[in-house]
Design a protein around this motif. Structure first.
Motif, PDB file in Angstrom:
ATOM      1  N   TYR A 164       3.117   2.918  14.399  1.00 57.77           N
ATOM      2  CA  TYR A 164       2.295   2.006  13.491  1.00 57.77           C
ATOM      3  C   TYR A 164       2.135   2.463  12.179  1.00 57.77           C
ATOM      4  O   TYR A 164       2.301   1.367  11.183  1.00 57.77           O
ATOM      5  CB  TYR A 164       0.675   1.970  14.096  1.00 57.77           C
ATOM      6  CG  TYR A 164      -0.186   1.316  13.571  1.00 57.77           C
ATOM      7  CD1 TYR A 164      -0.119  -0.156  13.606  1.00 57.77           C
ATOM      8  CD2 TYR A 164      -1.136   1.827  12.660  1.00 57.77           C
ATOM      9  CE1 TYR A 164      -0.886  -1.011  12.479  1.00 57.77           C
ATOM     10  CE2 TYR A 164      -1.919   0.966  11.724  1.00 57.77           C
ATOM     11  CZ  TYR A 164      -1.965  -0.448  11.985  1.00 57.77           C
ATOM     12  OH  TYR A 164      -2.718  -1.037  10.948  1.00 57.77           O
ATOM     13  N   GLU A 165       1.970   3.581  11.820  1.00 58.23           N
ATOM     14  CA  GLU A 165       1.908   4.109  10.347  1.00 58.23           C
ATOM     15  C   GLU A 165       3.121   3.430   9.709  1.00 58.23           C
ATOM     16  O   GLU A 165       3.147   3.061   8.468  1.00 58.23           O
ATOM     17  CB  GLU A 165       1.679   5.409  10.239  1.00 58.23           C
ATOM     18  CG  GLU A 165       1.359   6.055   8.891  1.00 58.23           C
ATOM     19  CD  GLU A 165       0.068   5.446   8.451  1.00 58.23           C
ATOM     20  OE1 GLU A 165      -0.620   4.741   8.930  1.00 58.23           O
ATOM     21  OE2 GLU A 165      -0.063   5.496   7.085  1.00 58.23           O
ATOM     22  N   ILE A 166       4.214   3.621  10.247  1.00 53.71           N
ATOM     23  CA  ILE A 166       5.484   3.252   9.703  1.00 53.71           C
ATOM     24  C   ILE A 166       5.531   1.659   9.374  1.00 53.71           C
ATOM     25  O   ILE A 166       5.966   1.494   8.428  1.00 53.71           O
ATOM     26  CB  ILE A 166       6.684   3.686  10.291  1.00 53.71           C
ATOM     27  CG1 ILE A 166       6.950   5.109  10.637  1.00 53.71           C
ATOM     28  CG2 ILE A 166       8.135   3.214   9.815  1.00 53.71           C
ATOM     29  CD1 ILE A 166       7.748   5.531  11.681  1.00 53.71           C
ATOM     30  N   TYR A 167       5.069   1.137  10.480  1.00 57.76           N
ATOM     31  CA  TYR A 167       5.139  -0.562  10.452  1.00 57.76           C
ATOM     32  C   TYR A 167       4.193  -0.884   9.149  1.00 57.76           C
ATOM     33  O   TYR A 167       4.449  -1.669   8.423  1.00 57.76           O
ATOM     34  CB  TYR A 167       4.720  -0.978  11.494  1.00 57.76           C
ATOM     35  CG  TYR A 167       3.948  -2.287  11.458  1.00 57.76           C
ATOM     36  CD1 TYR A 167       4.639  -3.568  11.324  1.00 57.76           C
ATOM     37  CD2 TYR A 167       2.585  -2.243  11.505  1.00 57.76           C
ATOM     38  CE1 TYR A 167       4.001  -4.772  10.835  1.00 57.76           C
ATOM     39  CE2 TYR A 167       1.729  -3.422  11.182  1.00 57.76           C
ATOM     40  CZ  TYR A 167       2.580  -4.650  10.965  1.00 57.76           C
ATOM     41  OH  TYR A 167       1.964  -5.831  10.737  1.00 57.76           O
ATOM     42  N   ARG A 168       3.053  -0.082   9.414  1.00 55.15           N
ATOM     43  CA  ARG A 168       1.862  -0.560   8.199  1.00 55.15           C
ATOM     44  C   ARG A 168       2.244  -0.548   6.949  1.00 55.15           C
ATOM     45  O   ARG A 168       2.317  -1.430   5.897  1.00 55.15           O
ATOM     46  CB  ARG A 168       0.640   0.164   8.559  1.00 55.15           C
ATOM     47  CG  ARG A 168      -0.403  -0.414   7.858  1.00 55.15           C
ATOM     48  CD  ARG A 168      -1.727   0.549   7.864  1.00 55.15           C
ATOM     49  NE  ARG A 168      -1.651   1.974   7.338  1.00 55.15           N
ATOM     50  CZ  ARG A 168      -1.646   2.256   6.204  1.00 55.15           C
ATOM     51  NH1 ARG A 168      -1.748   1.222   5.266  1.00 55.15           N
ATOM     52  NH2 ARG A 168      -1.205   3.716   5.830  1.00 55.15           N
ATOM     53  N   VAL A 169       2.780   0.908   6.548  1.00 58.75           N
ATOM     54  CA  VAL A 169       3.251   0.989   5.067  1.00 58.75           C
ATOM     55  C   VAL A 169       4.269   0.207   4.553  1.00 58.75           C
ATOM     56  O   VAL A 169       4.342  -0.438   3.588  1.00 58.75           O
ATOM     57  CB  VAL A 169       3.622   2.543   4.878  1.00 58.75           C
ATOM     58  CG1 VAL A 169       4.481   2.691   3.348  1.00 58.75           C
ATOM     59  CG2 VAL A 169       2.597   3.489   5.283  1.00 58.75           C
ATOM     60  N   CYS A 170       5.340  -0.025   5.677  1.00 58.45           N
ATOM     61  CA  CYS A 170       6.433  -1.014   4.941  1.00 58.45           C
ATOM     62  C   CYS A 170       6.033  -2.355   5.089  1.00 58.45           C
ATOM     63  O   CYS A 170       6.482  -3.158   4.017  1.00 58.45           O
ATOM     64  CB  CYS A 170       7.698  -0.689   6.302  1.00 58.45           C
ATOM     65  SG  CYS A 170       8.298   0.908   6.222  1.00 58.45           S
ATOM     66  N   ALA A 171       5.288  -2.786   5.741  1.00 54.41           N
ATOM     67  CA  ALA A 171       4.533  -4.201   5.750  1.00 54.41           C
ATOM     68  C   ALA A 171       3.946  -4.405   4.764  1.00 54.41           C
ATOM     69  O   ALA A 171       4.193  -5.219   3.952  1.00 54.41           O
ATOM     70  CB  ALA A 171       3.925  -4.496   7.028  1.00 54.41           C
ATOM     71  N   GLU A 172       3.022  -3.513   4.156  1.00 58.03           N
ATOM     72  CA  GLU A 172       2.229  -3.620   3.084  1.00 58.03           C
ATOM     73  C   GLU A 172       3.309  -3.716   1.675  1.00 58.03           C
ATOM     74  O   GLU A 172       2.744  -4.527   0.799  1.00 58.03           O
ATOM     75  CB  GLU A 172       1.387  -2.648   2.827  1.00 58.03           C
ATOM     76  CG  GLU A 172      -0.093  -2.745   3.614  1.00 58.03           C
ATOM     77  CD  GLU A 172      -1.029  -1.677   3.684  1.00 58.03           C
ATOM     78  OE1 GLU A 172      -0.929  -0.552   3.071  1.00 58.03           O
ATOM     79  OE2 GLU A 172      -2.041  -1.764   4.130  1.00 58.03           O
ATOM     80  N   ARG A 173       4.267  -2.846   1.775  1.00 56.03           N
ATOM     81  CA  ARG A 173       5.217  -3.096   0.658  1.00 56.03           C
ATOM     82  C   ARG A 173       5.934  -4.295   0.504  1.00 56.03           C
ATOM     83  O   ARG A 173       6.164  -4.787  -0.588  1.00 56.03           O
ATOM     84  CB  ARG A 173       6.038  -1.974   0.868  1.00 56.03           C
ATOM     85  CG  ARG A 173       7.204  -1.328  -0.238  1.00 56.03           C
ATOM     86  CD  ARG A 173       7.720  -0.189   0.119  1.00 56.03           C
ATOM     87  NE  ARG A 173       9.016  -0.277  -0.338  1.00 56.03           N
ATOM     88  CZ  ARG A 173       9.499   0.159  -1.513  1.00 56.03           C
ATOM     89  NH1 ARG A 173       8.733   0.567  -2.422  1.00 56.03           N
ATOM     90  NH2 ARG A 173      10.744  -0.170  -2.070  1.00 56.03           N
ATOM     91  N   ASP A 174       6.454  -4.507   1.752  1.00 59.95           N
ATOM     92  CA  ASP A 174       7.521  -5.825   1.963  1.00 59.95           C
ATOM     93  C   ASP A 174       6.687  -7.260   1.573  1.00 59.95           C
ATOM     94  O   ASP A 174       7.267  -8.157   1.125  1.00 59.95           O
ATOM     95  CB  ASP A 174       8.159  -5.738   2.990  1.00 59.95           C
ATOM     96  CG  ASP A 174       9.519  -4.845   3.040  1.00 59.95           C
ATOM     97  OD1 ASP A 174       9.773  -4.510   1.860  1.00 59.95           O
ATOM     98  OD2 ASP A 174       9.979  -4.654   4.175  1.00 59.95           O
ATOM     99  N   THR A 175       5.357  -7.407   2.214  1.00 59.34           N
ATOM    100  CA  THR A 175       4.775  -8.631   2.150  1.00 59.34           C
ATOM    101  C   THR A 175       3.210  -8.223   1.661  1.00 59.34           C
ATOM    102  O   THR A 175       2.315  -8.216   2.769  1.00 59.34           O
ATOM    103  CB  THR A 175       4.717  -9.324   3.601  1.00 59.34           C
ATOM    104  OG1 THR A 175       4.541  -8.399   4.503  1.00 59.34           O
ATOM    105  CG2 THR A 175       5.976 -10.013   3.570  1.00 59.34           C
ATOM    106  N   PRO A 176       2.997  -7.842   0.496  1.00 58.45           N
ATOM    107  CA  PRO A 176       1.691  -7.436   0.184  1.00 58.45           C
ATOM    108  C   PRO A 176       0.692  -8.392   0.076  1.00 58.45           C
ATOM    109  O   PRO A 176      -0.417  -8.187   0.181  1.00 58.45           O
ATOM    110  CB  PRO A 176       2.012  -6.732  -1.286  1.00 58.45           C
ATOM    111  CG  PRO A 176       3.146  -7.486  -1.783  1.00 58.45           C
ATOM    112  CD  PRO A 176       3.938  -7.612  -0.666  1.00 58.45           C
ATOM    113  N   ASP A 177       1.102  -9.835   0.283  1.00 46.68           N
ATOM    114  CA  ASP A 177      -0.005 -10.665   0.464  1.00 46.68           C
ATOM    115  C   ASP A 177      -0.161 -11.103   1.944  1.00 46.68           C
ATOM    116  O   ASP A 177      -1.043 -11.981   2.113  1.00 46.68           O
ATOM    117  CB  ASP A 177       0.660 -12.099  -0.521  1.00 46.68           C
ATOM    118  CG  ASP A 177       2.094 -12.430  -0.256  1.00 46.68           C
ATOM    119  OD1 ASP A 177       2.601 -11.527   0.830  1.00 46.68           O
ATOM    120  OD2 ASP A 177       2.392 -13.376  -0.568  1.00 46.68           O
ATOM    121  N   ILE A 178       0.238 -10.505   2.805  1.00 45.23           N
ATOM    122  CA  ILE A 178      -0.283 -10.688   4.183  1.00 45.23           C
ATOM    123  C   ILE A 178      -0.748  -9.141   4.780  1.00 45.23           C
ATOM    124  O   ILE A 178       0.193  -8.575   4.936  1.00 45.23           O
ATOM    125  CB  ILE A 178       1.124 -10.977   5.032  1.00 45.23           C
ATOM    126  CG1 ILE A 178       1.800 -12.236   4.448  1.00 45.23           C
ATOM    127  CG2 ILE A 178       0.657 -11.405   6.635  1.00 45.23           C
ATOM    128  CD1 ILE A 178       3.116 -12.708   5.283  1.00 45.23           C
TER     129      ILE A 178
END
Ligand code: COA
Length: 325
Positions: A15-29
């Motif tokens: 989860y932590e890997i998913y969360r950090v990468c998602a916030e970086r790649d799509t910061p508006d979602i």
């Protein structure tokens, strides 16, 4: 530095890997909550096997690989998601996880690894190029900001669509489609990859039947995802269909998914009609909704034109890379 890899046992470790990468790649979602992430892994799309792996560097989980193996069609293909925590990149974890994916795909007798990379940061494209993958399809992510929607313009578009759509009737539903039209939904869903551009991807049209449609919606609901649909009927047959879906944990955001008009019924503004009807539908049932995102092939000029007319604006893009193993 000690690198190791293994199967994912506890989804929370990824989860932590998913969360950090998602916030970086799509910061508006906003990223999924841990609970939703776990529910997503437990309720994947039907018609495929899924495998999940982690990479550890010096005992810390830094990389996450998921492999989706379609079972009903696309038997040569594997959809891969590969992410490494930004602060742990360029240490070989990405390449090691990709090697693992390639090994599995070969073992299973498949030929193509397909993986998406967002355009916002260059790492994905630079990595994919370094491992000799080919860019096979570019999709544009566009957003409709509901706070700035031009309602008067939508009313004009709706009136115009009805002028061309005499003889058709609208139908709205949520979740699983009513029994009377679920076979038509399956037919239209199965047409998507035949009709929408898939670029150079070795992707074949999916085999979709009513059971798969039903199971897909039931699993989406178990993931906390609600879906809103609008369709156009010709007699009793559903000939146009569109779907919007959003997660319970993020009432302000939703995705515009499929829109498809049966080829025999094109040219009647049915795509525009069902999209406009579904926008009103979702806004009524999801009053906190602020933004809707959608992905379209960069070459799908017809769909992009409808979306621009509705007020969608391009934000960024995602490239699907393909590696033949
Ligand atoms: C793509 C990703 C998984 C790579 O992870 P990683 O652990 O950094 O990968 P590696 O360290 O094994 O890199 C392998 C090679 O890719 C190339 N590469 C990767 N990132 C690069 C960058 N930012 N600049 C230049 N080359 C890069 C290099 O050739 C590198 O080898 P080198 O470090 O010996 O020069 C990671 O950047 C990521 O999570 N990106 C976001 C998600 C994504 O786009 N995934 C899909 C990829 S198709």
């Amino acid at each position: 530095m000690n690198l190791s890899m293994g199967r994912l046992d506890d989804p929370a470790d990824a989860y932590e890997i998913y969360r950090v990468c998602a916030e970086r790649d799509t910061p508006d979602i906003p990223p999924l909550s841990l609970e939703s992430f776990v529910a997503r892994l437990a309720n994947p799309f039907p018609g495929a096997d899924n495998e999940h792996y982690l990479a550890w560097l010096d005992g810390r989980a830094v990389g996450y690989l998921s492999i989706e193996l379609p079972l009903l069609d696309n038997l040569d293909n594997a959809n891969v998601d590969l992410t490494v925590l930004p602060s742990w990149r360029r240490r070989g974890a990405g390449r090691a996880l990709l090697d693992l994916a390639v090994r599995r795909v070969r073992e299973l007798g498949r030929k193509h690894v397909i993986a998406p990379a967002m355009s916002r940061h260059p790492d994905g494209a630079l990595f994919a190029t370094a491992v000799d993958a080919k860019p096979a399809l570019e999709e544009v992510r566009s957003r409709l900001d509901l706070g700035t929607v031009d309602q008067a313009r939508h009313a004009v578009l709706l009136a115009d669509a009805w002028e061309h759509a005499a003889g058709y009737r609208l139908i709205l539903w949520t979740g699983v489609a009513p029994d009377e039209i679920i076979d038509d939904v399956a037919y239209l869903d199965g047409r998507l990859n035949a009709d929408a551009p898939t670029g150079e991807l070795a992707w074949e049209p999916e085999k979709v039947d009513a059971a798969k449609v039903r199971e897909g919606e039931l699993r989406a609901a178990r993931r906390g995802r609600s879906s809103y649909h609008a369709g156009a009927l010709h007699g009793d047959r559903l000939v146009a269909w569109t779907r919007i879906a959003g997660d319970a944990t993020d009432p302000a955001h939703a995705w515009q998914n499929i829109t498809l008009v049966d080829p025999e019924h094109r040219g009647h503004r049915l795509g525009m009609l069902v999209k406009l009807a579904n926008l009103a539908h979702v806004r009524e049932l999801r009053p906190g909704l602020e933004a809707i995102d959608t992905l379209n092939a960069a070459t799908n000029e017809h769909m992009l034109r409808i979306n621009r007319a509705l007020g969608f604006r391009a934000l960024d893009s995602v490239t699907f890379w393909q590696l033949t193993v």
